[in-house]
Design a protein around this motif. Structure first.
Motif, PDB file in Angstrom:
ATOM      1  N   ARG A 609       0.805  -1.216   0.000  1.00 27.52           N
ATOM      2  CA  ARG A 609       0.000   0.000   0.000  1.00 27.52           C
ATOM      3  C   ARG A 609       0.843   1.274   0.000  1.00 27.52           C
ATOM      4  O   ARG A 609       0.379   2.333  -0.412  1.00 27.52           O
ATOM      5  CB  ARG A 609      -0.920   0.006   1.234  1.00 27.52           C
ATOM      6  N   LEU A 610       2.064   1.171   0.483  1.00 28.16           N
ATOM      7  CA  LEU A 610       2.882   2.382   0.599  1.00 28.16           C
ATOM      8  C   LEU A 610       4.346   1.999   0.742  1.00 28.16           C
ATOM      9  O   LEU A 610       4.674   1.001   1.384  1.00 28.16           O
ATOM     10  CB  LEU A 610       2.451   3.196   1.831  1.00 28.16           C
ATOM     11  N   SER A 611       5.216   2.804   0.137  1.00 26.23           N
ATOM     12  CA  SER A 611       6.654   2.681   0.341  1.00 26.23           C
ATOM     13  C   SER A 611       7.241   4.076   0.224  1.00 26.23           C
ATOM     14  O   SER A 611       7.092   4.739  -0.805  1.00 26.23           O
ATOM     15  CB  SER A 611       7.279   1.743  -0.704  1.00 26.23           C
ATOM     16  N   LEU A 745      12.037  12.872  11.144  1.00 19.44           N
ATOM     17  CA  LEU A 745      12.219  12.371   9.786  1.00 19.44           C
ATOM     18  C   LEU A 745      11.756  10.921   9.735  1.00 19.44           C
ATOM     19  O   LEU A 745      12.193  10.090  10.543  1.00 19.44           O
ATOM     20  CB  LEU A 745      13.695  12.454   9.383  1.00 19.44           C
ATOM     21  N   VAL A 746      10.840  10.654   8.812  1.00 18.23           N
ATOM     22  CA  VAL A 746      10.449   9.266   8.565  1.00 18.23           C
ATOM     23  C   VAL A 746      11.484   8.681   7.608  1.00 18.23           C
ATOM     24  O   VAL A 746      11.456   8.953   6.402  1.00 18.23           O
ATOM     25  CB  VAL A 746       9.028   9.171   7.982  1.00 18.23           C
ATOM     26  N   LYS A 747      12.413   7.929   8.169  1.00 18.50           N
ATOM     27  CA  LYS A 747      13.503   7.376   7.350  1.00 18.50           C
ATOM     28  C   LYS A 747      12.959   6.396   6.314  1.00 18.50           C
ATOM     29  O   LYS A 747      13.406   6.379   5.166  1.00 18.50           O
ATOM     30  CB  LYS A 747      14.524   6.663   8.244  1.00 18.50           C
ATOM     31  N   SER A 748      12.003   5.574   6.725  1.00 17.74           N
ATOM     32  CA  SER A 748      11.400   4.635   5.775  1.00 17.74           C
ATOM     33  C   SER A 748      10.070   4.154   6.333  1.00 17.74           C
ATOM     34  O   SER A 748       9.857   4.139   7.543  1.00 17.74           O
ATOM     35  CB  SER A 748      12.320   3.432   5.515  1.00 17.74           C
ATOM     36  N   MET A 749       9.195   3.782   5.414  1.00 12.81           N
ATOM     37  CA  MET A 749       7.913   3.212   5.815  1.00 12.81           C
ATOM     38  C   MET A 749       7.381   2.346   4.683  1.00 12.81           C
ATOM     39  O   MET A 749       7.371   2.766   3.516  1.00 12.81           O
ATOM     40  CB  MET A 749       6.907   4.317   6.142  1.00 12.81           C
ATOM     41  N   GLU A 750       6.987   1.127   5.043  1.00 15.84           N
ATOM     42  CA  GLU A 750       6.368   0.211   4.086  1.00 15.84           C
ATOM     43  C   GLU A 750       5.112  -0.376   4.737  1.00 15.84           C
ATOM     44  O   GLU A 750       5.118  -0.699   5.929  1.00 15.84           O
ATOM     45  CB  GLU A 750       7.324  -0.920   3.703  1.00 15.84           C
TER      46      GLU A 750
END
Length: 758
Positions: A609-611, A745-750
């Motif tokens: 749904r998201l990356s 900071l959102v470094k990464s999100m999946e």
């Protein structure tokens, strides 16, 4: 409708041939009786009618064991003040029990009854413990007469039996018939009369005087199938009973009707649409579970058992439920593996235990045998699979060893608290830890050793708590689990001990120590005296069990995810509790305990749904705006920047009136869940802030979150988990939002959709 052999004297007749709907026709009066059933109206799932199945003749009605029953109003006597005493009464019914009731207070689980216990009036036909059954009548003059099935004539589970009860006042006889043949009789005074119970309905499947448990659950309900219920005001002869039995047999080619297990088993279908019931966490098909236990791998399949009440979503009459899986993710429901039986081993409950291998490499189950007539009422017992005898690849059938293996003696642990054996085998023999305590002291795991798996020697306390220093460890430990963790950097072999404290002052969580094994003395030496928690979610991650997976070498921990609901809501829902996700636990490079959900769970991922990478809080939330769901997997790394509190809101309504916040507090070094806005439902209990210590040592926060309807599990940096429950009242509480009290900071999100395992 089924053919009636002789209408003479027939007062009431339910053929149960409807096959659908929420009423059952009583053919003599032509009254359509309402069938009470929890899902006739449903708050959290789709309404569904009572469960109809193939019957002994035509269709039959399946009673769920806690909510299904029929109340049929009866006018006592004629309008001209006619008789209120019967000279005769006969009842015939086809019965297929699914479970036996415990018999609280000596009462019967009623098949059909209309009685007043105080006045000793009326009649009761019902079942008791372990399949025994009885016909009971109140006579004119105040006598209460009981006739019981003799030894060897119990009603078997999951099979059709034809039951008849006959009261003949003129002849002074009361009789029981099973499958067309008389099995018991008793003499009464000639000219006896049955006193009808005035102002009392005929109840089918529920006792007129049921005991209330937790102010919600009526005990003494029937669980299983009923069909062809007939009540006569005459005494049926032996020939008439036999003819009625033969009539049904003739319609089945001369044999007793066969019942398919799939027609009587607990059915998870009505629960699948429940908006709070987890879909990719292991759960019973319906009703109650507490801890899963006794995991074992055999012949290409994983087996996992669980504490289970098959009668309803309440704690009572515990059995061992059973699942099987090829991948530790997708599970199949199997029949109950172990149940209380009419024996001297475990008539009062089959409590927790573990699984191991015998000398031939075949699985064996070690369990806590409940026998309230013994002192203590808990002992360690064993059951063997029938695998070698008849194939049985799913290990459905188990045979109990007739005697307890280990009976607690005075001077060994806290007398009367002795349960939950954890057994393992190595080249030198078998070893067992049993949960208990030290008299006058704290909780303890007691150690035993055996050379043949049947004869055990007490070796002393394996490890015990200092209850003065750590009062939260309580006076008794349950569910000890012991694992090898491998060697640390210095080459020292390390082990993991898990326990669950109970009793006065205990914090009922999963505590652990890492340390060394003194095999010569069979004792444990912890690295640190103070225990740690795997999960900081406050009584949502409990009931540990575990296995060393022979396929992969991993140490895998299983738990119960407590439901955190009222008995009233568990009644309405038809289920209570589920398992947590299986965890891999291991020794990290830095010497700390690593905790991760097993990798096989990735097989449940659906659409991504998201990356995203390196986004501000505002940018990330714009991208999150279109992502909604209550079955999601989320990977999130946050660099705190100026924020001291930061995390993610889940199950958020568009206006934010309902939401649950998972966050890290940098100053307090705590992982927390804020449930103050989780639900507006007035009956749900989930509320407040819960959490515990998590030392990140300068790392970014790395959250691995699983949402599964009411389940929320957050795994942080491979070090701690936080398991909690959420029951939003609003169906649109599906949103997500990154949150912080400063710039971050959102470094990464999946994010992935997750699929049901059912």
């Amino acid at each position: 409708m089924s053919e009636i052999i002789d209408n003479h004297g027939l007062m009431m007749y339910w053929a149960f041939d409807e096959g659908t709907g929420a009423t059952a026709l009583e053919s003599v009066s032509q009254v359509k009786d309402d069938i009470q059933y929890v899902f006739n109206q449903a708050e959290f799932t789709e309404p569904s009618p009572p469960q109809w199945r193939q019957g002994a003749m035509g269709n039959g009605l399946l009673f769920d064991g806690y909510s299904t029953y029929i109340a049929h109003p009866v006018n006592v006597g004629a309008s001209d003040g006619g008789p209120k005493y019967l000279s005769a009464l006969s009842i015939g019914v086809w019965v297929a029990p699914r479970s036996y009731e415990w018999g609280e207070g000596g009462k019967l689980a009623a098949l059909v009854n209309r009685y007043n216990a105080d006045r000793k009036q009326g009649y009761l036909l019902g079942m008791f413990r372990h399949g025994s059954w009885s016909f009971q009548v109140g006579l004119e003059g105040g006598d209460w007469k009981e006739l019981w099935s003799p030894e060897g004539y119990e009603l078997p589970k999951n099979e059709w039996s034809y039951v008849n009860a006959v009261f003949d006042g003129d002849q002074g006889e009361i009789k029981l018939y099973l499958n067309g043949s008389e099995i018991a009789s008793a003499d009464l005074p000639r000219g006896s009369r049955l006193a009808e119970a005035a102002d009392t309905d005929v109840l089918i499947g529920k006792n007129n005087h049921s005991t209330l448990l937790a102010e919600v659950f009526s005990l003494h309900m029937f669980s299983g199938m009923l069909d062809e219920l007939k009540i006569y005001d005459k005494a049926l002869s032996a020939e008439e009973v036999a003819a009625s039995y033969r009539q049904v047999l003739d319609s089945h080619g001369g044999v007793r009707p066969q019942l398919k297990y799939d027609d009587i088993k607990l059915d998870r279908t009505p629960l699948l649409a429940d908006r709070h019931r987890p879909q990719y966490h292991v759960s019973p098909p319906a009703h109650w579970m507490n801890e899963p236990h006794a995991p074992i791998y055999f012949d290409g399949q994983y087996h996992l058992f669980y504490q289970h009440n098959p009668l309803g979503p309440f704690f009572h009459q515990i059995h061992w439920g059973h699942w099987v899986s090829k991948d530790l993710v997708h599970w199949r429901d199997l029949p109950v593996a172990l149940a209380p039986e009419k024996d001297q081993l475990a008539p009062d409950g089959i409590w927790s235990g573990s699984a191991a291998y015998d000398a031939d490499g075949l699985p064996v189950l070690f369990f806590t045998a409940g026998n309230d007539s013994a002192s203590p009422n808990q002992s360690v017992a064993l059951a063997r699979s029938t695998y070698s005898a008849d194939g049985d690849p799913d290990l459905v059938r188990w045979t109990k060893h007739p005697e307890p293996l280990i009976v607690q003696q005075k001077g060994i642990g806290a007398f009367g608290d002795f349960r939950d054996p954890f057994v393992w085998k190595d080249d030198d023999g078998w070893y067992a830890l049993v949960g208990s305590g030290i008299e006058g002291g704290g909780g303890a795991a007691l150690a035993f050793a055996s050379q043949d798996m049947l004869n055990w020697t007490y070796k002393g306390p394996f490890f015990e708590a200092d209850i003065q220093k750590f009062p939260y460890l309580g006076p008794i430990w349950e569910l000890p689990v012991f694992f090898p963790l491998g060697s640390d950097k210095q080459g020292v072999s390390k082990y993991l001990l898990l326990v669950s404290p109970v009793g006065k002052g205990a914090d009922v969580e999963v505590f652990y120590w890492m340390g060394q094994l003194d095999k010569q003395n069979l004792s444990f030496i912890p690295d640190q005296e103070e225990p740690q928690l795997i999960d900081v979610g406050d009584f949502h991650f409990t009931g540990p069990s575990g296995m060393v997976d022979p396929k992969t070498g991993r140490n895998i921990v299983f738990t119960i995810a407590q439901g955190d609901r009222t008995s009233e809501l568990e009644y309405k829902s038809g289920w209570a509790h589920n398992g947590g996700l299986p965890l891999s636990v291991y020794l990290r490079e830095d010497g700390r305990l690593g905790i991760e959900p097993i990798q096989e769970l990735q097989s449940l991922r659906g659409a991504k749904r998201l990356s995203l990478r390196d986004k501000s809080l505002a940018e990330a939330n714009v991208l999150l705006g279109d992502v909604q769901g209550d079955m999601l997997e989320i990977h999130l790394e946050i660099e705190p920047g100026s924020a001291t509190q930061f995390g993610i809101k889940v199950r958020k309504s568009p206006d934010g009136e309902e939401e649950t916040l998972l966050y890290y507090d940098l100053k307090q070094t705590m992982l927390l869940a804020d449930r103050t806005k989780t639900t507006q439902h007035p009956g749900e209990k989930c509320s407040g802030v819960q959490g515990g210590k998590l030392e990140l040592l300068g790392e970014n926060l790395k959250l691995h979150v699983y949402l599964d309807r009411s389940m929320v599990e957050a795994y942080a940096n491979g070090l701690k988990s936080l398991t909690t429950r959420v029951y939003p009242s609003r169906k649109d509480a599906l949103g997500l939002e990154i949150w912080g009290d400063g710039e971050l900071l959102v470094k990464s999100m999946e994010i992935w959709d997750m699929q049901s395992i059912w």
